[in-house]
Design an enzyme around this catalytic site. Structure first.
Site, PDB file in Angstrom:
ATOM      1  N   CYS A  31       4.397  -7.005   5.631  1.00  0.00           N
ATOM      2  CA  CYS A  31       3.476  -6.649   4.558  1.00  0.00           C
ATOM      3  C   CYS A  31       2.914  -5.262   4.887  1.00  0.00           C
ATOM      4  CB  CYS A  31       2.382  -7.721   4.546  1.00  0.00           C
ATOM      5  SG  CYS A  31       1.162  -7.533   3.270  1.00  0.00           S
ATOM      6  N   CYS A  83      -8.865   0.972  -0.837  1.00  0.00           N
ATOM      7  CA  CYS A  83      -8.395   0.692  -2.191  1.00  0.00           C
ATOM      8  C   CYS A  83      -9.522   0.962  -3.173  1.00  0.00           C
ATOM      9  CB  CYS A  83      -7.967  -0.772  -2.306  1.00  0.00           C
ATOM     10  SG  CYS A  83      -7.178  -1.184  -3.891  1.00  0.00           S
ATOM     11  N   GLU A 110      -3.433  -1.100   8.308  1.00  0.00           N
ATOM     12  CA  GLU A 110      -2.848  -2.264   8.969  1.00  0.00           C
ATOM     13  C   GLU A 110      -1.584  -2.751   8.270  1.00  0.00           C
ATOM     14  OE1 GLU A 110      -6.919  -4.178  10.851  1.00  0.00           O
ATOM     15  OE2 GLU A 110      -6.244  -4.959   8.940  1.00  0.00           O
ATOM     16  N   CYS A 129     -11.497  -9.548  -2.224  1.00  0.00           N
ATOM     17  CA  CYS A 129     -10.574  -8.886  -1.297  1.00  0.00           C
ATOM     18  C   CYS A 129     -11.319  -8.031  -0.278  1.00  0.00           C
ATOM     19  CB  CYS A 129      -9.600  -8.016  -2.096  1.00  0.00           C
ATOM     20  SG  CYS A 129      -8.489  -7.040  -1.062  1.00  0.00           S
ATOM     21  N   CYS A 175     -11.563  -5.492  -6.332  1.00  0.00           N
ATOM     22  CA  CYS A 175     -11.441  -6.925  -6.620  1.00  0.00           C
ATOM     23  C   CYS A 175     -12.475  -7.674  -5.763  1.00  0.00           C
ATOM     24  CB  CYS A 175     -10.032  -7.429  -6.296  1.00  0.00           C
ATOM     25  SG  CYS A 175      -8.744  -6.598  -7.268  1.00  0.00           S
ATOM     26  N   CYS A 178      -3.731 -12.982   3.825  1.00  0.00           N
ATOM     27  CA  CYS A 178      -3.825 -12.221   2.569  1.00  0.00           C
ATOM     28  C   CYS A 178      -5.258 -11.823   2.278  1.00  0.00           C
ATOM     29  CB  CYS A 178      -3.369 -13.064   1.382  1.00  0.00           C
ATOM     30  SG  CYS A 178      -1.656 -13.488   1.398  1.00  0.00           S
TER      31      CYS A 178
HETATM   32  N1  SAH Z   1      -3.152  -4.187  -4.812  1.00  0.00           N
HETATM   33  C1  SAH Z   1      -1.960  -4.986  -4.796  1.00  0.00           C
HETATM   34  C2  SAH Z   1      -1.450  -5.322  -3.405  1.00  0.00           C
HETATM   35  C3  SAH Z   1      -2.480  -5.691  -2.354  1.00  0.00           C
HETATM   36  S1  SAH Z   1      -3.343  -7.224  -2.573  1.00  0.00           S
HETATM   37  C4  SAH Z   1      -2.157  -6.237  -5.603  1.00  0.00           C
HETATM   38  O1  SAH Z   1      -3.268  -6.486  -6.065  1.00  0.00           O
HETATM   39  O2  SAH Z   1      -1.210  -6.975  -5.800  1.00  0.00           O
HETATM   40  C5  SAH Z   1      -2.167  -8.436  -2.074  1.00  0.00           C
HETATM   41  C6  SAH Z   1      -2.497  -9.852  -2.540  1.00  0.00           C
HETATM   42  O3  SAH Z   1      -3.572 -10.412  -1.770  1.00  0.00           O
HETATM   43  C7  SAH Z   1      -2.954  -9.929  -3.993  1.00  0.00           C
HETATM   44  O4  SAH Z   1      -2.206 -10.924  -4.657  1.00  0.00           O
HETATM   45  C8  SAH Z   1      -4.401 -10.363  -3.902  1.00  0.00           C
HETATM   46  O5  SAH Z   1      -4.760 -11.128  -5.031  1.00  0.00           O
HETATM   47  C9  SAH Z   1      -4.399 -11.187  -2.626  1.00  0.00           C
HETATM   48  N2  SAH Z   1      -5.719 -11.322  -1.997  1.00  0.00           N
HETATM   49  C10 SAH Z   1      -6.683 -10.379  -1.897  1.00  0.00           C
HETATM   50  N3  SAH Z   1      -7.750 -10.871  -1.223  1.00  0.00           N
HETATM   51  C11 SAH Z   1      -7.447 -12.152  -0.887  1.00  0.00           C
HETATM   52  C12 SAH Z   1      -8.128 -13.167  -0.140  1.00  0.00           C
HETATM   53  N4  SAH Z   1      -9.321 -12.943   0.401  1.00  0.00           N
HETATM   54  N5  SAH Z   1      -7.512 -14.357   0.015  1.00  0.00           N
HETATM   55  C13 SAH Z   1      -6.268 -14.565  -0.481  1.00  0.00           C
HETATM   56  N6  SAH Z   1      -5.561 -13.634  -1.152  1.00  0.00           N
HETATM   57  C14 SAH Z   1      -6.149 -12.435  -1.366  1.00  0.00           C
END
Ligand code: SAH
Length: 351
Positions: free
Chosen positions: A104, A111, A77, A118, A115, A332
């Protein structure tokens, strides 16, 4: 082209069709002789359209989420976010504060980072995207929006630094003067903290902007929500950020996903400026966007404001990233490209 017995200027012609005009058919390449077009079309090593746009949702706030299908049937996506700047941002940013259209893009199918907060993490790791698959997200999104994005961020699905080679190749294609010719200053690569690759990215000339998903101010908390921290803890990560070469006036962006009761205390807000002291930086506060699964909570509006206030008091530039496209799971951290029955089905990748 030379190896194929073609004059070398064909390379520029083809490059321009692919990356400047982003055509989706060989027949559109009108200055390329038909016999060469046929040869390329018949060559199964050459894939003109690595992605097919197969679903699209537009949020009430104008955010557009696109789902693409790859040649091997995977889904990824991208999210296109039109942004009118707040008055606050215009004042802070001056002429740079005009309306943006941010795309984006994804760098991987799924991935591997895991985390805890996420949605993409819940898919596990699928595979790396090719540079072609990365740039075609940009070209199709531009066609759908009817205009070029002003900013590109590698903040979609995946960890760009785990797919370094193809991400760098995509970056080179996107800034190439024969192609879309993006300014490298308009492209940002975001990482959860793959420290050795931050150094490598900084050696590129030109280099893109760097964003780091910090998300915690102590190793104890960061270890828990971002397992990568056990390999490269905060001190090492920030050392790499400090060593990243910045052009005049540039900053490292720190993303900070606010999770109620986890990383949103006054003590966290006091520690953050100390961690970033002396580094040209800005902090994007992202109130956690919920999705089915984990037990996190978004902090109250009051808590978010107080957190920001403390950062400001210490002289940090900081913005709250209000959720965009959350009604279509495009905010995000919500990208998880599963089959969704309720989306508009498209069967074409021409606008
Ligand atoms: N792997 C890379 C890019 C993808 S994540 C990275 O970690 O930077 C992009 C952003 O989304 C990151 O800053 C992550 O902390 C944030 N993110 C992930 N899950 C989220 C959520 N449920 N709510 C808000 N931000 C989130």
């Amino acid at each position: 082209m030379k190896a194929a017995g073609e004059p070398s200027y064909r390379a520029e012609q083809l490059f321009r069709w692919l990356h400047e005009h982003a055509v989706t058919s060989w027949d559109a390449m009108t200055n390329v002789p038909p016999r060469l077009r046929e040869k390329l079309a018949a060559d199964d090593q050459v894939i003109l359209n690595p992605l097919e746009l197969d679903a699209e949702q537009v949020s009430t706030d104008g955010t557009r989420k696109m789902r693409f299908r790859t040649d091997d049937g995977r889904s990824i996506e991208s999210v296109l976010i039109p942004e009118e700047r707040s008055l606050e941002e215009r004042e802070e940013l001056g002429v740079g504060g005009r309306d943006k259209l941010t795309l984006c893009v994804s760098s991987q199918v799924g991935c591997a980072l895991d985390c805890g907060f996420c949605a993409t993490a819940t898919l596990g790791f699928g595979r790396n995207l090719s540079a072609g698959e990365i740039v075609q997200q940009v070209y199709i999104a531009a066609a759908r929006a009817g205009r070029r994005p002003t900013n590109l961020v590698f903040m979609g699905m995946g960890e760009p630094m785990h797919n370094f080679e193809q991400v760098v190749k995509a970056f080179s294609l996107l800034i190439h003067p024969w192609g879309a010719a993006f300014s490298p200053r308009r492209i940002t690569v975001s990482t959860a903290g793959v420290v050795p690759k931050i150094g490598e990215l900084g050696k590129l000339s030109p280099a893109p902007n760097l964003a780091i998903s910090l998300n915690a101010t102590t190793d104890e908390v960061r270890d828990r929500i971002m397992p990568i921290n056990r390999k490269w803890p905060i001190a090492e990560l920030l050392q790499a950020a400090r060593a990243f070469p910045l052009a005049h006036g540039r900053k490292v962006t720190f993303e900070y996903v606010l999770l109620a009761g986890v990383n949103d205390s006054d003590a966290d807000a006091e520690r953050l400026p100390r961690l970033l002291k002396g580094m040209p930086s800005m902090v994007n506060i992202i109130p956690w966007n919920p999705f089915q699964g984990p037990q996190f909570q978004r902090p109250s509006a009051e808590r978010i404001r107080t957190f920001q206030e403390i950062l400001r008091r210490h002289g940090l530039q900081t913005f709250i990233r209000t959720p965009r496209g959350d009604d279509i799971d495009a905010a995000c951290g919500q990208l998880a490209a599963r089959a969704q029955p309720d989306v508009v089905q498209l069967r074409t990748n021409t606008p």
